[in-house]
Design an enzyme around this catalytic site. Structure first.
Site, PDB file in Angstrom:
ATOM      1  CG  ASP A  11      -0.016  11.525  -8.742  1.00 37.80           C
ATOM      2  OD1 ASP A  11      -0.304  10.641  -9.589  1.00 37.80           O
ATOM      3  OD2 ASP A  11       1.108  11.599  -8.211  1.00 37.80           O
ATOM      4  CB  CYS A  68       0.563   8.282  -7.254  1.00 38.92           C
ATOM      5  SG  CYS A  68       1.456   7.134  -6.188  1.00 38.92           S
ATOM      6  CB  THR A  70       5.544   4.254  -7.759  1.00 42.01           C
ATOM      7  OG1 THR A  70       5.305   5.166  -6.672  1.00 42.01           O
ATOM      8  CG2 THR A  70       6.656   4.792  -8.647  1.00 42.01           C
ATOM      9  CB  ILE A  72       5.625   4.313  -3.474  1.00 39.56           C
ATOM     10  CG1 ILE A  72       6.058   2.977  -4.100  1.00 39.56           C
ATOM     11  CG2 ILE A  72       6.370   4.537  -2.161  1.00 39.56           C
ATOM     12  CD1 ILE A  72       7.508   2.956  -4.595  1.00 39.56           C
ATOM     13  CG  HIS A 101      -4.062 -13.440   4.014  1.00 43.27           C
ATOM     14  ND1 HIS A 101      -2.857 -14.090   3.903  1.00 43.27           N
ATOM     15  CD2 HIS A 101      -5.018 -14.378   3.760  1.00 43.27           C
ATOM     16  CE1 HIS A 101      -3.067 -15.370   3.597  1.00 43.27           C
ATOM     17  NE2 HIS A 101      -4.374 -15.562   3.498  1.00 43.27           N
ATOM     18  CG  HIS A 137      -5.921 -14.017   7.948  1.00 47.64           C
ATOM     19  ND1 HIS A 137      -4.573 -13.894   7.754  1.00 47.64           N
ATOM     20  CD2 HIS A 137      -6.288 -15.179   7.342  1.00 47.64           C
ATOM     21  CE1 HIS A 137      -4.126 -14.925   7.047  1.00 47.64           C
ATOM     22  NE2 HIS A 137      -5.153 -15.718   6.789  1.00 47.64           N
TER      23      HIS A 137
HETATM   24  C1  RB5 Z   1       4.882  11.989  -9.601  1.00 43.92           C
HETATM   25  O1  RB5 Z   1       5.886  12.289 -10.502  1.00 43.92           O
HETATM   26  C2  RB5 Z   1       5.227  10.752  -8.799  1.00 43.92           C
HETATM   27  O2  RB5 Z   1       6.276  11.017  -7.932  1.00 43.92           O
HETATM   28  C3  RB5 Z   1       4.016  10.262  -8.059  1.00 43.92           C
HETATM   29  O3  RB5 Z   1       3.012   9.977  -8.975  1.00 43.92           O
HETATM   30  C4  RB5 Z   1       4.185   8.997  -7.260  1.00 43.92           C
HETATM   31  O4  RB5 Z   1       4.774   7.984  -8.011  1.00 43.92           O
HETATM   32  C5  RB5 Z   1       4.780   9.125  -5.923  1.00 43.92           C
HETATM   33  O5  RB5 Z   1       4.901   8.160  -5.149  1.00 43.92           O
END
Ligand code: RB5
Length: 151
Positions: A11, A68, A70, A72, A101, A137
């Site tokens: 993103d 992205c 983070t 996450i 693993h 594993h």
């Molecule tokens: C975008 O601002 C941010 O929320 C996205 O890149 C990401 O970190 C979401 O997990």
């Protein structure tokens, strides 16, 4: 044997790191399937994780990279697909373990959480490390593929 094609998507939070990693992949001889995003405009990470899942599901690439801010959101989205094992890694050690693993087939990075040199390390280790396979594993990864969607 020539290196396998690698699918990559991000993103806006991962756009700059994606550009850097594409150069690294090309330098290693990989064809790169870039699924966007293509600029810094705000977009929704699930759309790009979905594009990468479709590319891998269709057999266009065996391995992929998602970025992205983070890592996450991309991890959550990618791991909804049972054929993806997406690992959010932060350094060479976690990249190595993700392959050795967990047999991860998608490397996930946070464009806002790690620097470019660490990211390049993660990429190199992810590409070069084999799944240890066999024994515990392989048993655990096999169990992942049999986990019910809900219970
Ligand atoms: C975008 O601002 C941010 O929320 C996205 O890149 C990401 O970190 C979401 O997990």
């Amino acid at each position: 044997m020539s290196p396998d094609p690698i699918a990559i998507a991000s993103d806006h939070g991962g756009f700059e790191l994606k550009a850097l990693l594409k150069e690294e992949l090309a330098a290693r001889g990989h064809a790169v399937i870039d699924l966007g995003s293509n600029d810094r405009d705000s977009v929704d990470y699930p759309d790009y994780a979905q594009a990468l899942a479709q590319a891998i599901g269709a057999g266009k690439a065996r391995r992929g990279i998602l970025i992205c801010g983070t890592g996450i959101g991309m991890s959550i989205a990618a791991n909804r697909h049972p054929f993806l094992r997406a690992a959010l890694v932060h350094d060479a050690f976690t990249a190595r373990m993700a392959r050795a693993h967990n047999d991860a087939n998608v490397l996930v990075l946070g464009g806002r959480t790690i620097g470019p040199e660490i990211a390049k390390d993660c990429l190199a280790v992810f590409l070069d490390t084999a799944f240890e396979g066999g024994g515990r594993h392989a048993r655990r990864v096999e169990k992942l593929s049999r986990l019910p969607a809900s219970s």
